[in-house]
Each structure stands twice: as structure tokens, then as C-alpha cells.
Enzyme design. Structure first.
Site, PDB file in Angstrom:
ATOM      1  N   HIS A  56       5.422   2.491  11.141  1.00  0.00           N
ATOM      2  CA  HIS A  56       4.337   2.930  12.023  1.00  0.00           C
ATOM      3  C   HIS A  56       4.533   4.366  12.463  1.00  0.00           C
ATOM      4  O   HIS A  56       3.628   4.983  12.995  1.00  0.00           O
ATOM      5  CB  HIS A  56       4.254   2.041  13.257  1.00  0.00           C
ATOM      6  CG  HIS A  56       3.870   0.632  12.937  1.00  0.00           C
ATOM      7  ND1 HIS A  56       4.776  -0.386  12.894  1.00  0.00           N
ATOM      8  CD2 HIS A  56       2.676   0.091  12.611  1.00  0.00           C
ATOM      9  CE1 HIS A  56       4.167  -1.508  12.559  1.00  0.00           C
ATOM     10  NE2 HIS A  56       2.884  -1.248  12.381  1.00  0.00           N
ATOM     11  N   SER A  65       0.820  -1.204   0.000  1.00  0.00           N
ATOM     12  CA  SER A  65       0.000   0.000   0.000  1.00  0.00           C
ATOM     13  C   SER A  65       0.859   1.261   0.000  1.00  0.00           C
ATOM     14  O   SER A  65       1.957   1.287   0.558  1.00  0.00           O
ATOM     15  CB  SER A  65      -0.922   0.008   1.213  1.00  0.00           C
ATOM     16  OG  SER A  65      -0.186  -0.069   2.404  1.00  0.00           O
TER      17      SER A  65
HETATM   18  N1  GLN Z   1      -0.137  -5.349   1.441  1.00  0.00           N
HETATM   19  C1  GLN Z   1      -0.568  -4.775   2.684  1.00  0.00           C
HETATM   20  C2  GLN Z   1      -0.179  -3.318   2.723  1.00  0.00           C
HETATM   21  O1  GLN Z   1       0.823  -2.984   2.173  1.00  0.00           O
HETATM   22  C3  GLN Z   1       0.051  -5.478   3.854  1.00  0.00           C
HETATM   23  C4  GLN Z   1      -0.404  -4.911   5.155  1.00  0.00           C
HETATM   24  C5  GLN Z   1      -0.073  -5.734   6.347  1.00  0.00           C
HETATM   25  O2  GLN Z   1       0.747  -6.584   6.317  1.00  0.00           O
HETATM   26  N2  GLN Z   1      -0.695  -5.477   7.455  1.00  0.00           N
HETATM   27  O3  GLN Z   1      -0.837  -2.506   3.337  1.00  0.00           O
END
Ligand code: GLN
Ligand code: ZN
Length: 765
Positions: A705, A443
Site C-alpha cells: 500500500h 496485478s
Molecule cells: N489479483 C488481484 C490483484 O493483484 C488481487 C487484489 C486484491 O486482493 N485486492 O490486484
């Protein structure tokens, strides 16, 4: 009389009010006073909901602006020096620990945050020093909030994380080697001081959570209960009576600890997860101790089956008498959405099957009445029985076609055509990847503009064609930025996805989804788990359109992005009428079709995220854990093994602590794993050499994060550490996780440093 009690209530409010307020404060849009006032408003509202429902024992100190364990770190003055030395206000110091702080010349990363037991909630890990001290802050939060409720006319039972759990859930800080549990002697007096202050404020009883009792415990941890609870016993009437709460498992294997609790008033156990522990627990209680019977599920959204719960309660009452049984939620309701009343779009038949936090508090109160005076709640009992029956008989739950397909699954469907070495040779040629390939986890920032357009589309204010155009532009943007950054394997950025599970839930048969059923995941982040109500199947491709478009406009390999079967299951509210392995295999079959369709449409790198694999791990070693791993791994393999050898399968995990189940991770047979590693010790990677793991790995090189931008030097250093444990030709360079919660300038800054660092090592090797 039988009393009712709630172990904790969700914090966000009806409309995720707390999220909004926190984020407004972080963006300097509201003042500290405004934020604190909003917290107070929410606490009062939540107490009132419980009071109005007729709950007898209402919790306080269950609210937190970020996380309740973090609250304890702060009110016990266990804040690492790198935060205290910044001289921030207490609130800013608190948020700095939760999410990092990079503002006004201050630059500190967040403390480590990990999953709370097997839930999707994350807590901040107490991070302790060799010379750690503890003391109580002035005006500690539990006392303040108890008084706040009292002033509003509500007598509450404050909730604390118990001393043994607090330490056992903590860790030594980087550079320290202290075993947290050895700090018990220093910590317990501070608990006593806090308990005395609560008593002085008028608290009669305190809920003291010792959920680590559901784990297999080290002898040192087990031994810690005795001195801790003896110290509480010694304080006698100077402190409130204590109810020790456990949840998310049974405590039978730790019964030898129970004598430590001989002076406490009562014990809470989770009878939703482990109803069979009721009888043995009853035998363990002292002659006057009470049982808090957790019969209303704090982890799921199904309406309580009153008949079943009443059976358990009656067993307890028969053994103990009415005055020694409290009807309770199985755990805090933190893991459930605020209220079913907000759901206006659920099919009416299905609506009747559910119960969210505000409804569950009523269930607890009704059950407490029903055990002694069923006549008084006759209508409620009848309505409940009717709803339970309607669900059991509903056509929605059964799809014979799905069952047929499951019956025909073969072992071969779980296995790739050839072993990794030969597969990888083909992939390398096909994808022309450099050494230290760079990629991201999927994402890109979910900007306000994306949310606005999605809302417009949901409301029908723009047409599907207009929305598709908008998404295409977002994909174009993501690709042009990846061009600029010079990444090696691209992603389309997931702009069309509200959430990695909900998005799939909305496209699968067997699911229903909600509009307001948000659950806190960490800090201000909430998720809206879809609900599995029946057998699952895929009516049409779910991601092909976007991935195909993205590949068509990109000059580098485009990675397709799916959420794996285990994660879809774990981050949904699962059915409670069919075993989870069955639901997982249904998801796997649906995803297998999607994987094959992506490949057929020119996507030759496919990432199937399984971040939730570990949280599903039964909390204790043994047969239950082995069985889980077997069906979980098989589901992943069933979902991914339908491709050609030249197609590269990636998977992603939001952690790197694989020691307990490394063989399962290896058994997934994914060509590339990306894992969260930046905030944990690189030593965790050692298991990959020790076990001679042959495939590729991308341990996250920076923490996503936090808004903080890591320097190129930091990233290089991190990669250097990783190279102590992994071979250069095995190593991928990527962030810890997806970037959806970040802003574009943070993403560009961090990824520029990341790509430069990768290039540095590419030149060096
Ligand atoms: N593909 C998802 C993203 O990039 C993976 C998110 C996750 O592992 N929580 O948001
Ligand atoms: Zn992740």
C-alpha cells in the site's frame, strides 16, 4: 415535526475530485494551499447538496482527506513518535501515517489500515503506546469545519467517532502491550474539551458514533461506556447534546450498555440491516430521548422503498411522537456513489431502480415530510411506488436457465478428485517448483498509459484489435520484467482489468455497470462496484484470451487470475430481493466454467481471489455467521473443484486474522493461500501450526500500500519470523497484495529484494 438527517456524505466529489487533488499534491504538482482549498470546496458543495435537498440535520467533520479515524488520531495528538519526530507539516504527517513517507531523507511506513466493519472501506487503526497521552491540537478539525459551514450559512451537526469505539478499534503499537480500552480515563477529558469547543463555536448537537455496539463486546469494552458517557453528562450544558449512532447491525445484545446513555439526547439505529430491532429499541429509550431511524440504506444503491420505510417510521412515531423521531440514512453515505445524475449509460428501465448519495439525501427529506403531510409529497410517493413495482415485475431479474442449473448442483461438484498430498505430488512434477517459490498476487502497475488506452478503447477512438495489441505489449513487458526478476510463478499483470470485480461484472449477464459510481476504498483509492440486478450467468470466457497469450510467451508457469464468487458478490452492489447465497452460487457456477476453460487452455495454476471473504462475515458469532461461512466456502469450492489434480488452485486474502474462522479457510481446500501479513504480527500465523494446516501459504513479505521500497534485510527478517510458524516446504514468498497501485520502479526495487531474500533461504535450507 419529523426531522431528516444524514450521517455522513461521500468525500470524493462528482468526478473523484478529492482523489485527483490528493494525488496531485503527493506528486508535488499542487501546493498544500491548493489541496486544502479543494477540500473546502468539496465540503461546501456537499453541504449545499444536502441543504438544497431539504435535509434538516447536516453532518460536518464527516469529510476527511484520507480517513476520518486518522483525523481523530491527529486531532487527539495520538500520533506515534516515529511520525512526530520527522517534523513534517501537519498535513504531511497525516499522510505519512496514512500511506507512509519516503522523501527528503524521511522514511516511515504507514500505520496499519483495516476494513471498516463489514464494508470495503478501510480505516487507519489507532496505534497506541504503553505510555500513551492524548491532548487536543490547536484549532481542531471538527471545530474548524463546523465554523466553515456556519460561515456559509449552514448549521451542521459535527460527527465524531466516540471514545469507546475509537479505543476499541485501535491496537497497541509494536513493542507496546497496552490494552487500548484502559486508556479511556486519559482520552475522555480530551473529548470533553473538544465538545466544549464545539459548543462554544455554536454546535447544538453532535453525532457521536459508537458502531462497536453492533459487535459482541469484551466486558472491559462494555464497561467503558458508563464512565465515558457519565463524564459527558457531567459536562451538562457546556457541551452540545449528543446523538449516539450505531450502524451495520443491531444492538439488542448490548442493551445492558444503554443506561450509560441516559443523558444523551438520542440514539441512532440501523433499520435497513435490522428492522426488527425497532420495537425493542423503542422500549429502551428514555422518556424524552429521540430515535434517529436509519431507514435509507447507506450501503447500497437501491431506491428506497418508501412504503416499507414509512411503516417503520409510523411505528416509531406512534411510540414516541413526531418530535422524537428523526428520519436518517442507515449509516454514513460514504459507501455509496456521489450521484445517479452522472450515469448516462444505464438502461433507462434500470436507472429508475437506483438512488445514490445525492438522491438518498432527497429520500430522507421526502420521507420526513411524507410521515406527517403525505399530500405535500404525493407525486414523489407515487413515482417511488411505480419504480418499486417496475423492478419487482421486471424480466431482467429472472433467468429460468440459471435457476435450473442451480437446482442441479451436486455435493460432488464441490470436491477435488484426491486429497492434497496426492494432488501436490502431481503439481510439483507438473510445475517444477523450487523451495520457497516466489510469485506475485496478480496485478502490475496500472500505468497512466494503460488508462489512456483503455479510455480510448471505451470511447471508440481505437479499434478492438489495436487495444488487444496494446494489452499484448503490456503482457510482454510484465513477462520480460518477471524474467529479469527471476520469479517462479508468473502472472500476466492484469493490464486489461480496470478493477478486479468490475471487469468480471462487465462480462457477466445479470449485471449492470456504471460510469461514475465510485466509492472510496481507502485514502485516494476508489472502486466502482458493478451492480447485480438479475440472475447471473457467463455468456463467454472472460479471461482466457489474455492468460493463454501470456502462457504462450512465458517460460515459467503462468498463473490464471480470477476473482472469487464471494468477492464478486461483496464488491458489487448486491440485489436486495434475493438472498446473497443464491447470488453467490450463480457467480460460482459462472467462475467454475471459467476455471475449467483456463485449464483446457494450458493454464495449470489458477488463483481465485477471495479477499472479501472475511468482510462478509456477519459481525457477531453465532448461527448467522455459521450459515454465511457454509455458503461462502461452498461457493469457492464449487468454483474451483472442477480441475484435474495436477492443476494448482491458489487463493488470496488481504489479511491474516483467521482466528475467528480458520476452519472455513482450511475448508476451501486451496493448494496455496497468499495472505496479507507484512504489517501485522507474524504470530497470527501460529494458527496454521496449531491447526496442523497441511497446505501451502505465502504470507506477504512486504506492504504494497505504500510507495516505500523495503530492504532485502527487512524481508529476510520477515521470512525468518514466518519460519517460526511455518514449515520451509510450506512457505511461498510473495508481496502482501496486487501491485496495481504502485509504480514500476517501486515494483522492481521491492521484488528484486524479495527474490534475493527467497534465494538466500533456498540456499540455506
Ligand atoms: N489479483 C488481484 C490483484 O493483484 C488481487 C487484489 C486484491 O486482493 N485486492 O490486484
Ligand atoms: Zn489482496
Amino acid at each position: 415535526m419529523v426531522q431528516s438527517s444524514v450521517l455522513g456524505f461521500p468525500r470524493m466529489g462528482v468526478l473523484r475530485d478529492l482523489k485527483k487533488a490528493n494525488e496531485a499534491y503527493w506528486a508535488d504538482k499542487i501546493s498544500q494551499e491548493d489541496l486544502l482549498a479543494e477540500g473546502k470546496r468539496l465540503r461546501l458543495a456537499h453541504w449545499k447538496i444536502q441543504k438544497d435537498a431539504g435535509v434538516d440535520v447536516i453532518p460536518s467533520n464527516d469529510f476527511a482527506h484520507y480517513d476520518h479515524v486518522l483525523d481523530h488520531i491527529q486531532f487527539f495528538n495520538a500520533v506515534p513518535e516515529r511520525y512526530t519526530s520527522q517534523k513534517l507539516s501537519p498535513l504531511d504527517e497525516y499522510f505519512a501515517m496514512g500511506r507512509g513517507h519516503q522523501k527528503g531523507g524521511v522514511d516511515v511506513p504507514a500505520l496499519e489500515m483495516v476494513k471498516w466493519f463489514d464494508s470495503n472501506y478501510h480505516y487507519v487503526k489507532p496505534t497506541l503506546q504503553d505510555n500513551q497521552t492524548f491532548s487536543l491540537v490547536k484549532d481542531p478539525k471538527p471545530v474548524r469545519e463546523f465554523l466553515e459551514a456556519k460561515e456559509a450559512g449552514i448549521q451542521t451537526r459535527p460527527v465524531l467517532v466516540g471514545p469507546v469505539s475509537f479505543l476499541a478499534l485501535g491496537k497497541a503499537d509494536r513493542g507496546s502491550s497496552v490494552d487500548p480500552i484502559t486508556l479511556l480515563d486519559k482520552l475522555v477529558p480530551v473529548y470533553v474539551e473538544l465538545l466544549k469547543a464545539l459548543k462554544a463555536a455554536g454546535a447544538e448537537s453532535v453525532q457521536i458514533d459508537e458502531p462497536v455496539l453492533v459487535f459482541d463486546l469484551r466486558p472491559e469494552v462494555k464497561a467503558a461506556f458508563k464512565p465515558a458517557y457519565e463524564a459527558f453528562a457531567a459536562a451538562g450544558a457546556e457541551i452540545p447534546s449528543l446523538v449516539v449512532a450505531t450502524y451495520f447491525g443491531d444492538i439488542v445484545h448490548n442493551f445492558d450498555v444503554l443506561p450509560a446513555f441516559s443523558a444523551v439526547k438520542g440514539l441512532h439505529v440501523d433499520l435497513v440491516r435490522n428492522p426488527e430491532q425497532l420495537e425493542p429499541v423503542l422500549k429502551q429509550l428514555g422518556p424524552t430521548q429521540i430515535l434517529s431511524a436509519g431507514v435509507v440504506d447507506g450501503r447500497n444503491i437501491w431506491k428506497n422503498n418508501f412504503q416499507k420505510s414509512l411503516g417503520l417510521l409510523q411505528t416509531a412515531i406512534k411510540a414516541l411522537g413526531e418530535d422524537r423521531v428523526i428520519v436518517a440514512t442507515s449509516s454514513s453515505l460514504l459507501h455509496t456513489p456521489h450521484t445517479l445524475a452522472s450515469e448516462k449509460k444505464l438502461p433507462t428501465d434500470v436507472y429508475e431502480w437506483f438512488s445514490f448519495a445525492s438522491e438518498k439525501v432527497k429520500e430522507v427529506a421526502i420521507l420526513a415530510k411524507a410521515v406527517t403531510q403525505p399530500e405535500a409529497v404525493k407525486a414523489e410517493l407515487e413515482a417511488n411506488a411505480a419504480a418499486i413495482k417496475a423492478r419487482a415485475e421486471s424480466k431482467r431479474t429472472n433467468d429460468p436457465k440459471v435457476k435450473e442449473r442451480q437446482a442441479a448442483v451436486t455435493p460432488e461438484q464441490h470436491i477435488r478428485q484426491t486429497p492434497f498430498d496426492s494432488r501436490y505430488a502431481q503439481q510439483k512434477k507438473h510445475l517444477s517448483l523450487p523451495l520457497f517459490p516466489t510469485t506475485t498476487i496478480g496485478s502490475f502497475p496500472q500505468t497512466n498509459e494503460i488508462r489512456v488506452q483503455r479510455n480510448k478503447f471505451t470511447k471508440g477512438d481505437i479499434t478492438e484489435a489495436e487495444y488487444d495489441d496494446f494489452i499484448k505489449k503490456e503482457i510482454d513487458l510484465a513477462i520480460s520484467i518477471q524474467d529479469e526478476l527471476d520469479l517462479d510463478v508468473y502472472v500476466h499483470g492484469e493490464p486489461e482489468r480496470n478493477d478486479m470485480v468490475q471487469y468480471f461484472g462487465e462480462r457477466l449477464q445479470g449485471y449492470v455497470f456504471t460510469t461514475h459510481a465510485w466509492v472510496q476504498s481507502y485514502g485516494s483509492r476508489c472502486v466502482r462496484p458493478p451492480i447485480i440486478v438479475g440472475d447471473i450467468s457467463r455468456p463467454a470466457p472472460m479471461t482466457v484470451k489474455e492468460s493463454k497469450y501470456a502462457a504462450s510467451v512465458s517460460k515459467k508457469p503462468m498463473k490464471g487470475m480470477l476473482t472469487g464468487p464471494v468477492t464478486c458478490l461483496r464488491w458489487s452492489f448486491p440485489r436486495d430481493d434475493v438472498h446473497q447465497s443464491v447470488q453467490c452460487q450463480q457467480l460460482a457456477l459462472a467462475l467454475r466454467d471459467e476455471v475449467v476453460d483456463l485449464e483446457a487452455n494450458g493454464i495449470f495454476v489458477i488463483q481465485v481471489d477471495e479477499p472479501a471473504l472475511r468482510e462478509g462475515l456477519p459481525l457477531r458469532k453465532g448461527s448467522e455467521r455459521d450459515a454465511y461461512l457454509e455458503w461462502a466456502v461452498n461457493s469457492f469450492k464449487l468454483a474451483t473443484a472442477g480441475v484435474q489434480d495436477s492443476t494448482q488452485i491458489h487463493s488470496h486474502f488481504c489479511y491474516s486474522e483467521f482466528q475467528d474462522f480458520f476452519h472455513a479457510i482450511a475448508a476451501l481446500d486451496a493448494d496455496v493461500l497468499s495472505i496479507e501479513n507484512s504489517k501485522s504480527d507474524a504470530k497470527l500465523l501460529k494458527v496454521f501450526i496449531d491447526e496442523e494446516y497441511p497446505r501451502h501459504i505465502g504470507p506477504g513479505v512486504y506492504d504494497i500500500h505504500s510507495p516505500r521500497i523495503p530492504s532485502e534485510e527487512e524481508i529476510k527478517q520477515r521470512i525468518e519470523e514466518m519460519l517460526e510458524f511455518l514449515k520451509p516446504e510450506q512457505l511461498w514468498i510473495n508481496p502482501d497484495c496486487g501491485l496495481k497501485t504502485r509504480k514500476w520502479d517501486e515494483v522492481k526495487g521491492a521484488l528484486t529484494h524479495m527474490v534475493n531474500a527467497a534465494k538466500y533461504f533456498r540456499a540455506k535450507y
